[in-house]
Each structure stands twice: as structure tokens, then as C-alpha cells.
Design a protein around this motif. Structure first.
Motif, PDB file in Angstrom:
ATOM      1  N   GLY A 355       0.884  -1.354   0.088  1.00  0.00           N
ATOM      2  CA  GLY A 355       0.049   0.070  -0.309  1.00  0.00           C
ATOM      3  C   GLY A 355       0.737   1.161   0.094  1.00  0.00           C
ATOM      4  N   ILE A 356       1.661   1.391  -0.985  1.00  0.00           N
ATOM      5  CA  ILE A 356       2.768   2.605  -0.818  1.00  0.00           C
ATOM      6  C   ILE A 356       2.051   3.711  -1.233  1.00  0.00           C
ATOM      7  CG2 ILE A 356       4.606   3.245  -2.187  1.00  0.00           C
ATOM      8  CD1 ILE A 356       5.059   0.899  -0.567  1.00  0.00           C
ATOM      9  N   ILE A 357       2.544   5.039  -0.679  1.00  0.00           N
ATOM     10  CA  ILE A 357       2.179   6.170  -0.935  1.00  0.00           C
ATOM     11  C   ILE A 357       3.290   6.650  -1.794  1.00  0.00           C
ATOM     12  CG2 ILE A 357       2.066   8.702  -0.165  1.00  0.00           C
ATOM     13  CD1 ILE A 357       1.165   7.478   2.463  1.00  0.00           C
ATOM     14  N   ALA A 358       3.103   6.920  -3.376  1.00  0.00           N
ATOM     15  CA  ALA A 358       4.117   7.441  -4.128  1.00  0.00           C
ATOM     16  C   ALA A 358       4.226   8.793  -4.516  1.00  0.00           C
ATOM     17  CB  ALA A 358       3.949   6.326  -5.365  1.00  0.00           C
ATOM     18  N   MET A 359       5.440   9.280  -4.555  1.00  0.00           N
ATOM     19  CA  MET A 359       5.644  10.704  -4.863  1.00  0.00           C
ATOM     20  C   MET A 359       6.651  10.959  -5.786  1.00  0.00           C
ATOM     21  SD  MET A 359       5.229  12.338  -1.191  1.00  0.00           S
ATOM     22  CE  MET A 359       6.506  11.001  -0.359  1.00  0.00           C
ATOM     23  N   ASN A 360       6.146  11.138  -7.202  1.00  0.00           N
ATOM     24  CA  ASN A 360       7.072  11.310  -8.272  1.00  0.00           C
ATOM     25  C   ASN A 360       6.744  12.845  -8.833  1.00  0.00           C
ATOM     26  OD1 ASN A 360       8.563   8.944  -8.537  1.00  0.00           O
ATOM     27  ND2 ASN A 360       6.446   8.186  -7.942  1.00  0.00           N
ATOM     28  N   PHE A 396      -1.210   2.621  -3.596  1.00  0.00           N
ATOM     29  CA  PHE A 396      -2.455   2.856  -2.670  1.00  0.00           C
ATOM     30  C   PHE A 396      -2.554   4.152  -3.029  1.00  0.00           C
ATOM     31  CE2 PHE A 396      -4.569   4.915   0.786  1.00  0.00           C
ATOM     32  CZ  PHE A 396      -5.667   3.861   0.974  1.00  0.00           C
ATOM     33  N   LEU A 397      -1.631   5.212  -3.142  1.00  0.00           N
ATOM     34  CA  LEU A 397      -1.994   6.707  -3.395  1.00  0.00           C
ATOM     35  C   LEU A 397      -0.768   7.132  -4.042  1.00  0.00           C
ATOM     36  CD1 LEU A 397      -3.863   9.207  -3.200  1.00  0.00           C
ATOM     37  CD2 LEU A 397      -2.815   9.675  -0.799  1.00  0.00           C
ATOM     38  N   ASN A 398      -1.044   7.911  -5.309  1.00  0.00           N
ATOM     39  CA  ASN A 398       0.237   8.523  -5.849  1.00  0.00           C
ATOM     40  C   ASN A 398      -0.082   9.883  -6.216  1.00  0.00           C
ATOM     41  OD1 ASN A 398      -0.868   9.182  -8.690  1.00  0.00           O
ATOM     42  ND2 ASN A 398      -1.050   6.782  -8.824  1.00  0.00           N
ATOM     43  N   PHE A 399       1.087  10.601  -5.920  1.00  0.00           N
ATOM     44  CA  PHE A 399       1.178  12.187  -6.198  1.00  0.00           C
ATOM     45  C   PHE A 399       2.257  12.327  -7.276  1.00  0.00           C
ATOM     46  CE2 PHE A 399       0.345  11.600  -1.544  1.00  0.00           C
ATOM     47  CZ  PHE A 399      -0.422  12.941  -1.327  1.00  0.00           C
ATOM     48  N   ASP A 427      -3.962   6.094 -14.253  1.00  0.00           N
ATOM     49  CA  ASP A 427      -3.026   5.830 -13.257  1.00  0.00           C
ATOM     50  C   ASP A 427      -2.671   7.128 -12.290  1.00  0.00           C
ATOM     51  OD1 ASP A 427      -2.722   3.404 -14.230  1.00  0.00           O
ATOM     52  OD2 ASP A 427      -1.296   3.802 -15.625  1.00  0.00           O
ATOM     53  N   VAL A 428      -3.248   8.192 -12.391  1.00  0.00           N
ATOM     54  CA  VAL A 428      -2.812   9.305 -11.743  1.00  0.00           C
ATOM     55  C   VAL A 428      -3.921   9.844 -10.738  1.00  0.00           C
ATOM     56  CG1 VAL A 428      -2.186  11.971 -11.863  1.00  0.00           C
ATOM     57  CG2 VAL A 428      -1.337  10.228 -13.674  1.00  0.00           C
ATOM     58  N   HIS A 429      -3.460   9.782  -9.597  1.00  0.00           N
ATOM     59  CA  HIS A 429      -4.531  10.151  -8.421  1.00  0.00           C
ATOM     60  C   HIS A 429      -4.549  11.472  -7.995  1.00  0.00           C
ATOM     61  CE1 HIS A 429      -3.810   5.518  -6.725  1.00  0.00           C
ATOM     62  NE2 HIS A 429      -4.561   5.821  -7.835  1.00  0.00           N
ATOM     63  N   VAL A 430      -3.207  12.126  -7.909  1.00  0.00           N
ATOM     64  CA  VAL A 430      -3.179  13.452  -7.272  1.00  0.00           C
ATOM     65  C   VAL A 430      -2.179  14.297  -7.977  1.00  0.00           C
ATOM     66  CG1 VAL A 430      -2.897  14.859  -5.221  1.00  0.00           C
ATOM     67  CG2 VAL A 430      -3.946  12.683  -5.025  1.00  0.00           C
ATOM     68  N   ILE A 431      -2.338  15.474  -8.347  1.00  0.00           N
ATOM     69  CA  ILE A 431      -1.294  16.345  -9.281  1.00  0.00           C
ATOM     70  C   ILE A 431      -1.194  17.534  -8.215  1.00  0.00           C
ATOM     71  CG2 ILE A 431      -0.775  17.768 -10.936  1.00  0.00           C
ATOM     72  CD1 ILE A 431      -2.332  15.870 -12.826  1.00  0.00           C
TER      73      ILE A 431
END
Length: 502
Positions: A355-360, A396-399, A427-431
Motif C-alpha cells: 500500500g505504497i504512497i508514491a511521490m514522483n 495505494f495513493l500516488n502524487f 494511473d494518476v491520483h493527485v497532481i
């Protein structure tokens, strides 16, 4: 090197970098160690550069296929590019000289998801690997190697290569022994088993790389530092982006969608990523854990101040100051940092399970949420997709994080249509930009467009984006799901190419 090369059989194969480079031939595919400027070979590439230049001076061809874990450094990628000695490069590159040759068409570039590169090698998609050139910290009896400051694809290169050249680097602290977890349980389809990793810091492998000593044709002794990137403090835009992300995570905890200690964190590289980590360090969050690709200075700060309990990664990516801090205090990090092969650190199965929180980061996003993270104006590669797709699609959630403009305001990071798609709207949750945060989960394309323009676009570009969106809705009455004006969708990019401003 008496405490570094304790295998008597392999000690006899110590030689010079020049002699080792002479064992690499024109047309060979060469797999080298290295990931974000850490753990790459430092002597053999320079010697290989000289051999290539000499061969070219005699009118002979000398070019290789160059495979790595990710980016390396000017004294690896850079010198080989300067020698015009690379025919093919994969799976990720950030060296400017190599980038230039790729964009000029001299080097064929295979830009691949990092989680795919090792398995595609095993599947035979890339052809035969002739030579592996891998930096290690120590060579032990029985074909065991103490890895250095990155793991990347080293396990696969060492397993698959016909010949092995080792660089034993005494700059790498001998205390790195025990920091690694090398998993040898993968198999080819259809005989694969689940990877039994259910906690980010769980050990599932061994602290050593294994080799067949008979394949080792040379060992080169070095004492050279990694390419340690300078660390810059957050600027105003990066700090604003970080504040938005931390506030959003607070909202997710309050909504009951994640625990107070959050979920495991993945962070891309760069100043924006470090700014977000600094923001977490200044927040109330504690007992965090990371399951990521690269440990930068910002993550080391969190380990030092207690915000971060532990971090699993495949590489370091430290500044000179950060590297010295790690080396001087290495014993305090043992048990709190694990370095794994990138086929594990980036594995989609594990990213989804944990359940990774991904930030890229990104180069540009369009009004519907498609993201371009690799290509400038649709054609020129910047670096590559790296591991961002491995994490974003399975998180789980990506930025996706970016300043709203580039080139002193000449380029908008929010455009009608991206000029290249790496991460689709699915595939994009949050910008996030310095102006705000657009949560796109559960929204239709039109609702996404309204939110992205309103919250993320720079005020200078908002009116034009709204005008485009409204006219596309009006002029395409039978195509209103994701309306575009096809004659205008990429006109912003064309205008930039013609005038220097969007």
C-alpha cells in the motif's frame, strides 16, 4: 585490500583497469552496476574510453551495448558517451552527454520500467550479456560479494554475464556488510511463487551477492567516491508543494483512509522530493517507514530526527555531506536501512501489497490527468520513466509533483494535451503544484479538467486553459467524454518551438 579481497582464488585475478578493459570487445553487451550515481564502476569505464578512442583513431569500430540499474555518472556513462562508444543504452540515463547522443540518434535508447529490466533480461528480450562490470565493497571466499552503495540489477548481471569484472572500491565503507537483502527466489513463468514480503523491512534474502568464481576474469582495486549530487534547500515553490502534500496526508488520516503513521513512502529524486521529506520532518507525523528506490539526504534527515523509523531501497543518492554523515555514523543505520535488488524494490506485487504512497515528479500534465515525465516537447528524452510507473500504477495513493511553470514562465506544466504519455489518466491520483492540489480520484474527465485548471495551473495560463476546455465541449457535441480540439491540442507546444513561449 587485504580485508577486502579475502578469496585467494580471486585475489590472483587482481589487475589494472586497462588490462580489464582489454577483455571487453567491440559489439559486447556490458552490464554495469550503478543507480542514481551510487555504486557504479569508476576505473574500468575510463580505461574503456581510452581503448575506444585509440581504436577509433586506428579506423576501427569499438562500440558496446550499455546496460545498468539506472543512472550512473560522468565517469561511467559520460566518458563512454564522449568516446562515441555506446550503441544501445538501457534502462535509464541522466547523463547529459549520453542524453545528447540519444537525442541526436547516435545511441539507441530503451527506456524501460525499472522493475522490468531484470526480468526482460531473464526472458531473453535484450540478447546475450557478454560482460558484467560491477562495483563491490569486498570479495569473500566461496563466491560471495559484499555489495556497495547500490544494488540495482547487479544480481541479474552477475548471474547472466559470460564474463565478470569486479571493481573493489575501498571508498565504500566496509561496514556496509549486513545492509543488503539479496533475494534469489525468483523464477521464470509459469513457475513463479509469491514473494513472501509483507513488511517493508522484512528480510527475505541474503546479505551477499553470489557469483561463479570461474566467470571472474579480472578484479580492479579502486578508491573513488560515488557521484554525490549536491543538496539544495527547498525553494519557495518546492516548499509550497510540500505543504500541500503534508496537509493532504493529514486529511487522509482524518478521513480514516490510512493510519496515523501513514503507509510506506516512496519518493522520487530531486529538490521537490527532498522538500516534501523536509515537510514531513517538520510535521507531527512519526514512526514512518519507506519502501522506495533511492535514499536521499531528506530521507537520511528523517532517519536522524526520528520521523522515519526505517527505509528499504535499492540505492543511496546522497550529497557529499550526506555521504560523509552516513559513513561516519554507519553503525547507527544498520538495521534501519536495507538495500535490495531493484526487481524487489520496484516490484508491482510488493508495491500493491504494502500500500505504497508514491511521490514522483513530472514534466507536464494535461487537463484530463495524463502525465508526461520523460519527453521535452514530445520528442527529446530527458532522463526516462525510471521507477515512477512501477510505483504510480500500483500504489495505494500516488502524487505527481511539479512547479506550475518552467523556463521563467515560458512553459506551462498544465497543458491541453501532453506531448508524450508516460502515465495515463487511469494511473494518476493527485497532481500538486505550488498553487494547489487536485485530487482526481473518482472523477470523470470533465471534472478532472475543472479541478486541475482551477487548483494547479498558473494563473497566467488558466484563462487559456478554460477557453480551450469550454470550446472543446461546445464544438464536439458528440465527443464530450474527453473533448479535444485536435487542431489545437498541441498548439501550445508548437508555439513554444516557434516563439520560445507557450
Amino acid at each position: 585490500m587485504s580485508d577486502r579481497i579475502t578469496c585467494p582464488v580471486l585475489r590472483a585475478r587482481i589487475t589494472s583497469a586497462q588490462a580489464a578493459a582489454a577483455l571487453i570487445n567491440d559489439g559486447d553487451n556490458v552490464g554495469i552496476s550503478g543507480f542514481t550515481g551510487a555504486g557504479y564502476p569508476k576505473a574500468v569505464p575510463a580505461a574503456l574510453h581510452d581503448a575506444m578512442v585509440d581504436a577509433h583513431g586506428r579506423g576501427e569500430q569499438f562500440r558496446i551495448g550499455l546496460w545498468s540499474g539506472a543512472s550512473t555518472a560522468p565517469d561511467a556513462d559520460g566518458v563512454l558517451a564522449e568516446a562515441h562508444g555506446v550503441s544501445t543504452r538501457l534502462p535509464y540515463n541522466s547523463d547529459p552527454t549520453m542524453r545528447s547522443l540519444i537525442n541526436l540518434g547516435e545511441v539507441d535508447y530503451v527506456d524501460a520500467h525499472l522493475s522490468h529490466s531484470a526480468q526482460h533480461m531473464w526472458f531473453g528480450f535484450y540478447g546475450n550479456l557478454d560482460v558484467a562490470v560491477v562495483e563491490v565493497t569486498a570479495v569473500l571466499p566461496g563466491g560471495l560479494l559484499v555489495p556497495s552503495s547500490s544494488v540495482g540489477n547487479n544480481k541479474t548481471w552477475l548471474d547472466q554475464a559470460d564474463r565478470i569484472i569486479l571493481e573493489v572500491n575501498s571508498w565504500q565503507p566496509r561496514g556496509l556488510e549486513g545492509f543488503h537483502d539479496i533475494y534469489y527466489g525468483t523464477a521464470l513463468p509459469p513457475h513463479r511463487r509469491p514473494i513472501e514480503l509483507t513488511d517493508p523491512m522484512q528480510r527475505i534474502g541474503e546479505p551477499y551477492l553470489r557469483i561463479d568464481p570461474e566467470k571472474v576474469v579480472a578484479i580492479v582495486e579502486t578508491d573513488r567516491p560515488d557521484r554525490n549530487a549536491p543538496f539544495s534547500p527547498p525553494d519557495e515553490n518546492s516548499a509550497a508543494i510540500a505543504e500541500h502534500v503534508v496537509d493532504f496526508l493529514r486529511h487522509e488520516v482524518a478521513a480514516g483512509r490510512m493510519p496515523p503513521e501513514l503507509l510506506p513512502l516512496q519518493s522520487g529524486v530531486g529538490n521537490v522530493a527532498n522538500a516534501v521529506l523536509a515537510g514531513l520532518g517538520d510535521s507531527e507525523f512519526t514512526d514512518l517507514v519507506a519502501f522506495t528506490e533511492v535514499i536521499q539526504d531528506g530521507m537520511l534527515d528523517l532517519l536522524d530526527n526520528g520521523t522515519l523509523r526505517a527505509a528499504s531501497s535499492t540505492s543511496f543518492g546522497l550529497s557529499d555531506v550526506g555521504a560523509r554523515r552516513f559513513i561516519d555514523n554507519i553503525d547507527t543505520y544498520k538495521g534501519r536501512i536495507l538495500l535490495r535488488s531493484e526487481e524487489i524494490s520496484n516490484h508491482p506485487e510488493l508495491v500493491r501489497r504494502l500500500g505504497i504512497i508514491a511521490m514522483n515528479g513530472l514534466l507536464e500534465a494535461d487537463i484530463y490527468g495524463n502525465v508526461n515525465s520523460t519527453h521535452v516537447m514530445g520528442s527529446a528524452i530527458m532522463n526516462g520513466i525510471g521507477g515512477s510507473g512501477d510505483f504510480a500504477r500500483n500504489a495505494f495513493l500516488n502524487f505527481f509533483l511539479t512547479p506550475s511553470t518552467a523556463k521563467d514562465g515560458a512553459i506551462s506544466a498544465i497543458v491541453p494535451m501532453v506531448s508524450h504519455v508516460d502515465h495515463t489518466e487511469h494511473d494518476v491520483h493527485v497532481i500538486v503544484t505550488e498553487h494547489g492540489i487536485a485530487d482526481l480520484r473518482g472523477l470523470s474527465p470533465r471534472a478532472r479538467a475543472e479541478r486541475i485548471i482551477e487548483r494547479c495551473a498558473h494563473p497566467t495560463f488558466r484563462p487559456a486553459l478554460l477557453d480551450y476546455t469550454q470550446r472543446a465541449w461546445t464544438e464536439r457535441p458528440r465527443a464530450r467524454h474527453t473533448p479535444h480540439l485536435m487542431g489545437e491540442a498541441l498548439s501550445w507546444h508548437q508555439r513554444y518551438l516557434e516563439t520560445g513561449s507557450m
